[in-house]
Motif scaffolding. Structure first.
Motif, PDB file in Angstrom:
ATOM      1  N   HIS A   1       0.822  -1.209   0.000  1.00  0.00           N
ATOM      2  CA  HIS A   1       0.000   0.000   0.000  1.00  0.00           C
ATOM      3  C   HIS A   1       0.859   1.263   0.000  1.00  0.00           C
ATOM      4  O   HIS A   1       0.345   2.372   0.147  1.00  0.00           O
ATOM      5  N   LYS A   2       2.177   1.096  -0.176  1.00  0.00           N
ATOM      6  CA  LYS A   2       3.071   2.239  -0.368  1.00  0.00           C
ATOM      7  C   LYS A   2       4.028   1.884  -1.507  1.00  0.00           C
ATOM      8  O   LYS A   2       4.758   0.891  -1.430  1.00  0.00           O
ATOM      9  N   ILE A   3       4.007   2.687  -2.565  1.00  0.00           N
ATOM     10  CA  ILE A   3       4.850   2.429  -3.737  1.00  0.00           C
ATOM     11  C   ILE A   3       5.777   3.622  -3.941  1.00  0.00           C
ATOM     12  O   ILE A   3       5.326   4.769  -4.011  1.00  0.00           O
ATOM     13  N   ILE A   4       7.076   3.333  -4.026  1.00  0.00           N
ATOM     14  CA  ILE A   4       8.094   4.372  -4.190  1.00  0.00           C
ATOM     15  C   ILE A   4       8.711   4.233  -5.578  1.00  0.00           C
ATOM     16  O   ILE A   4       9.236   3.170  -5.928  1.00  0.00           O
ATOM     17  N   ILE A   5       8.622   5.299  -6.359  1.00  0.00           N
ATOM     18  CA  ILE A   5       9.207   5.315  -7.706  1.00  0.00           C
ATOM     19  C   ILE A   5      10.405   6.259  -7.659  1.00  0.00           C
ATOM     20  O   ILE A   5      10.248   7.472  -7.523  1.00  0.00           O
ATOM     21  N   ASP A   6      11.594   5.700  -7.746  1.00  0.00           N
ATOM     22  CA  ASP A   6      12.825   6.488  -7.625  1.00  0.00           C
ATOM     23  C   ASP A   6      13.297   6.904  -9.015  1.00  0.00           C
ATOM     24  O   ASP A   6      13.707   6.071  -9.823  1.00  0.00           O
TER      25      ASP A   6
ATOM     26  N   LEU B   1      -7.780  -2.044  -7.960  1.00  0.00           N
ATOM     27  CA  LEU B   1      -7.904  -3.219  -7.095  1.00  0.00           C
ATOM     28  C   LEU B   1      -7.560  -2.909  -5.644  1.00  0.00           C
ATOM     29  O   LEU B   1      -8.048  -3.569  -4.725  1.00  0.00           O
ATOM     30  N   HIS B   2      -6.704  -1.902  -5.446  1.00  0.00           N
ATOM     31  CA  HIS B   2      -6.234  -1.568  -4.093  1.00  0.00           C
ATOM     32  C   HIS B   2      -6.358  -0.062  -3.874  1.00  0.00           C
ATOM     33  O   HIS B   2      -5.353   0.656  -3.823  1.00  0.00           O
ATOM     34  N   PRO B   3      -7.568   0.436  -3.768  1.00  0.00           N
ATOM     35  CA  PRO B   3      -7.752   1.879  -3.576  1.00  0.00           C
ATOM     36  C   PRO B   3      -7.083   2.352  -2.289  1.00  0.00           C
ATOM     37  O   PRO B   3      -7.036   1.624  -1.299  1.00  0.00           O
ATOM     38  N   GLY B   4      -6.563   3.565  -2.339  1.00  0.00           N
ATOM     39  CA  GLY B   4      -5.906   4.114  -1.157  1.00  0.00           C
ATOM     40  C   GLY B   4      -4.410   3.893  -1.132  1.00  0.00           C
ATOM     41  O   GLY B   4      -3.739   4.256  -0.161  1.00  0.00           O
ATOM     42  N   THR B   5      -3.845   3.302  -2.181  1.00  0.00           N
ATOM     43  CA  THR B   5      -2.397   3.109  -2.235  1.00  0.00           C
ATOM     44  C   THR B   5      -1.694   4.467  -2.271  1.00  0.00           C
ATOM     45  O   THR B   5      -2.137   5.391  -2.957  1.00  0.00           O
ATOM     46  N   SER B   6      -0.612   4.589  -1.529  1.00  0.00           N
ATOM     47  CA  SER B   6       0.159   5.837  -1.484  1.00  0.00           C
ATOM     48  C   SER B   6       1.344   5.748  -2.436  1.00  0.00           C
ATOM     49  O   SER B   6       2.045   4.728  -2.473  1.00  0.00           O
ATOM     50  N   TYR B   7       1.568   6.831  -3.183  1.00  0.00           N
ATOM     51  CA  TYR B   7       2.666   6.869  -4.153  1.00  0.00           C
ATOM     52  C   TYR B   7       3.627   7.999  -3.812  1.00  0.00           C
ATOM     53  O   TYR B   7       3.214   9.108  -3.453  1.00  0.00           O
ATOM     54  N   TYR B   8       4.908   7.694  -3.955  1.00  0.00           N
ATOM     55  CA  TYR B   8       5.966   8.681  -3.751  1.00  0.00           C
ATOM     56  C   TYR B   8       6.922   8.608  -4.937  1.00  0.00           C
ATOM     57  O   TYR B   8       7.241   7.513  -5.422  1.00  0.00           O
ATOM     58  N   VAL B   9       7.379   9.770  -5.382  1.00  0.00           N
ATOM     59  CA  VAL B   9       8.345   9.823  -6.476  1.00  0.00           C
ATOM     60  C   VAL B   9       9.567  10.601  -5.996  1.00  0.00           C
ATOM     61  O   VAL B   9       9.458  11.756  -5.582  1.00  0.00           O
ATOM     62  N   LEU B  10      10.725   9.952  -6.043  1.00  0.00           N
ATOM     63  CA  LEU B  10      11.984  10.590  -5.669  1.00  0.00           C
ATOM     64  C   LEU B  10      12.590  11.263  -6.899  1.00  0.00           C
ATOM     65  O   LEU B  10      12.727  10.631  -7.955  1.00  0.00           O
ATOM     66  N   ILE B  11      12.937  12.541  -6.776  1.00  0.00           N
ATOM     67  CA  ILE B  11      13.458  13.306  -7.907  1.00  0.00           C
ATOM     68  C   ILE B  11      14.743  14.022  -7.501  1.00  0.00           C
ATOM     69  O   ILE B  11      15.037  14.182  -6.317  1.00  0.00           O
ATOM     70  N   GLY B  12      15.512  14.465  -8.522  1.00  0.00           N
ATOM     71  CA  GLY B  12      16.758  15.166  -8.239  1.00  0.00           C
ATOM     72  C   GLY B  12      17.332  15.812  -9.480  1.00  0.00           C
ATOM     73  O   GLY B  12      16.683  15.894 -10.526  1.00  0.00           O
ATOM     74  N   ARG B  13      18.587  16.235  -9.372  1.00  0.00           N
ATOM     75  CA  ARG B  13      19.239  16.994 -10.449  1.00  0.00           C
ATOM     76  C   ARG B  13      19.423  16.188 -11.725  1.00  0.00           C
ATOM     77  O   ARG B  13      19.529  16.753 -12.811  1.00  0.00           O
ATOM     78  N   ARG B  14      19.467  14.867 -11.615  1.00  0.00           N
ATOM     79  CA  ARG B  14      19.620  14.032 -12.808  1.00  0.00           C
ATOM     80  C   ARG B  14      18.277  13.666 -13.444  1.00  0.00           C
ATOM     81  O   ARG B  14      18.244  13.010 -14.487  1.00  0.00           O
ATOM     82  N   THR B  15      17.177  14.072 -12.812  1.00  0.00           N
ATOM     83  CA  THR B  15      15.847  13.803 -13.367  1.00  0.00           C
ATOM     84  C   THR B  15      15.600  14.809 -14.482  1.00  0.00           C
ATOM     85  O   THR B  15      15.364  15.992 -14.231  1.00  0.00           O
ATOM     86  N   PHE B  16      15.653  14.340 -15.709  1.00  0.00           N
ATOM     87  CA  PHE B  16      15.673  15.259 -16.846  1.00  0.00           C
ATOM     88  C   PHE B  16      14.824  14.712 -17.987  1.00  0.00           C
ATOM     89  O   PHE B  16      14.567  13.512 -18.072  1.00  0.00           O
TER      90      PHE B  16
ATOM     91  N   ASN C   1      -1.611  11.304  -7.735  1.00  0.00           N
ATOM     92  CA  ASN C   1      -1.555  12.122  -6.521  1.00  0.00           C
ATOM     93  C   ASN C   1      -0.300  11.798  -5.714  1.00  0.00           C
ATOM     94  O   ASN C   1      -0.305  11.792  -4.476  1.00  0.00           O
ATOM     95  N   ALA C   2       0.786  11.516  -6.437  1.00  0.00           N
ATOM     96  CA  ALA C   2       2.036  11.122  -5.791  1.00  0.00           C
ATOM     97  C   ALA C   2       2.693  12.319  -5.114  1.00  0.00           C
ATOM     98  O   ALA C   2       2.565  13.464  -5.561  1.00  0.00           O
ATOM     99  N   ILE C   3       3.419  12.051  -4.046  1.00  0.00           N
ATOM    100  CA  ILE C   3       4.204  13.067  -3.353  1.00  0.00           C
ATOM    101  C   ILE C   3       5.619  13.045  -3.934  1.00  0.00           C
ATOM    102  O   ILE C   3       6.270  11.992  -3.980  1.00  0.00           O
ATOM    103  N   LEU C   4       6.088  14.194  -4.384  1.00  0.00           N
ATOM    104  CA  LEU C   4       7.449  14.315  -4.905  1.00  0.00           C
ATOM    105  C   LEU C   4       8.395  14.637  -3.753  1.00  0.00           C
ATOM    106  O   LEU C   4       8.147  15.561  -2.974  1.00  0.00           O
ATOM    107  N   VAL C   5       9.501  13.894  -3.680  1.00  0.00           N
ATOM    108  CA  VAL C   5      10.448  14.037  -2.568  1.00  0.00           C
ATOM    109  C   VAL C   5      11.861  14.142  -3.133  1.00  0.00           C
ATOM    110  O   VAL C   5      12.225  13.419  -4.062  1.00  0.00           O
ATOM    111  N   GLY C   6      12.664  15.043  -2.572  1.00  0.00           N
ATOM    112  CA  GLY C   6      14.059  15.160  -2.987  1.00  0.00           C
ATOM    113  C   GLY C   6      14.433  16.595  -3.280  1.00  0.00           C
ATOM    114  O   GLY C   6      14.049  17.520  -2.558  1.00  0.00           O
TER     115      GLY C   6
END
Length: 424
Positions: free
Chosen positions: A278-283, A309-324, A339-344
């Motif tokens: 229920h927590k997915i991290i996309i780096d 199938l799994h409503p309410g799953t939380s998404y996070y996306v890690l971003i940085g200087r190489r994200t281009f 509705n992912a939270i961007l972190v970095g």
């Protein structure tokens, strides 16, 4: 007998020359000054003809002034200096997709740097230079690193984000030909890199190697943070695994072929359903771009189907200087659609900018140049990179201990916190 001796002699000569640095006799090394000038005219003409909006960042009057100044200067310059002027000219376009590729016979120093705050830190090196790992670079051949960075800025396009400039500076910091053209280095095989080691300094004499030569990198980080386990440019573009009973981690560092991309997304989907994460991290901190259609048409539907199938799953996306480029584009897609939270830290690419490149070769030197063909807008406001919802800048101390503050912040978030943000 003579024939056998001759064969053994050839074998001996071949073995002793194996691995030596032989300068490739590329066309640009044979050009006359007039041919360099004709290539420069072709360069400007091709940019004007093909770029969607060449003067979006630098006015035409400035472009024209720079063109005439360089054209008249070419007869007095060395090949390396001419290439430097070409690079400075192309950088006026102000977008990261309009560029002059380095020739195939360039050289680099087997040192890899990262800018933490205001400090340039050695994070990777060839084994023979490992005593400087983790140390701050002070100078090269007695030229202060601040002066060198200022000079390198002249060959970097300034229309992207501030974090993009940091990455581009370190990318060019080890290129012998540019350092030589600026006058910082005269001997390719013996450049003196000075580092701060506590209260004392140390100096390393470093020899350049062919830019394409592979290096068995030694790291300053032990153990490596998760996203660096396969290197800065991983051979597997998409790696993934469960890192906790409720959390699945995807290191989306690049774009494999359509067929391979579809296979890996199918595998991820099956793994997610098996685990019921229920927590997915996309780096995406290592994602320098590719074809964003692949992320849009293959990876995003994977998550949307999983959500059904799994409503309410939380998404996070890690971003940085190489994200281009496509990496930045897909990060925004995930934020908007999941509705992912961007972190970095802010991405290297601005959210609204020029992409989709066309390549062409200059007639005499055969140097390869690209220019942007399309303009994409992913936000109403064109901020200095795509800004994270939670800013966590890279910290050397944490990385050197194998910790990843951005990932740790995500892992520490509780279900209650995610509910309060509307993620569950």
């Amino acid at each position: 007998m003579i024939r056998c001796y001759f064969i053994f002699l050839l074998l001996w000569l071949g073995l002793n020359s194996y691995g030596q640095d032989k300068t490739v006799d590329l066309p640009y090394r044979q050009l006359t000054k007039e041919q360099w000038q004709e290539d420069f005219h072709a360069l400007y003409d091709s940019l004007r003809t093909n770029h969607l909006n060449l003067y979006h960042f630098t006015p035409k009057t400035v472009f024209d002034q720079k063109y005439h100044a360089i054209f008249n200067e070419i007869p007095k310059l060395s090949n390396e200096q001419i290439l430097l002027r070409y690079k400075q000219f192309v950088s006026l376009a102000g977008d990261g997709h309009t560029m002059l590729s380095d020739p195939g016979d360039f050289h680099r120093y087997p040192l890899d740097f990262f800018i933490f705050g205001k400090q340039v830190i050695l994070i990777q090196s060839e084994a023979k230079y490992k005593q400087a790992l983790g140390l701050r670079l002070l100078s090269i051949n007695n030229f202060p690193i601040t002066q060198i960075r200022d000079s390198l800025n002249s060959i970097i396009d300034h229309g992207e984000s501030k974090t993009y400039l940091l990455k581009q500076q370190t990318d060019r910091l080890g290129v012998y030909e540019y350092l030589s053209a600026f006058g910082f280095i005269s001997n390719r095989d013996s450049a003196v890199f000075e580092f701060q080691d506590g209260k004392k300094t140390i100096e390393l004499k470093v020899a350049a190697i062919p830019a394409h030569q592979s290096v068995d990198w030694q790291w300053a980080f032990r153990p490596l943070p998760l996203f660096l386990e396969n290197g800065m440019e991983p051979s597997t573009p998409i790696a993934h695994k469960s890192i906790r009973s409720d959390t699945y981690y995807i290191n989306f560092a690049g774009y494999p072929s359509w067929e391979d991309f579809e296979k890996v997304t199918t595998t991820i989907y099956d793994s997610l359903n098996h685990q019921k994460a229920h927590k997915i991290i996309i780096d995406m901190r290592l994602n320098g771009g590719g074809n964003f259609d692949k992320g849009l048409k293959l990876m995003l539907p994977l998550f949307l189907n999983y959500n059904a199938l799994h409503p309410g799953t939380s998404y996070y996306v890690l971003i940085g200087r190489r994200t281009f480029s496509a990496g930045m584009s897909n990060a925004v897609h995930f934020k908007d659609c999941l509705n992912a939270i961007l972190v970095g830290e802010p991405t290297g690419a601005r959210p609204n900018g020029y992409q989709e490149i066309k390549w062409f070769k200059l007639p005499y030197s055969k140097l390869e140049v690209s220019c942007s063909l399309l303009f994409y807008s992913f936000q109403q406001k064109n901020t200095d990179g795509v800004l994270p919802d939670k800013t966590i800048m890279p910290l050397f101390k944490a990385y050197s201990e194998g910790r990843d503050p951005a990932l740790d912040w995500i892992l520490k978030r509780t279900s209650t916190q995610e509910v309060s943000r509307g993620r569950r």
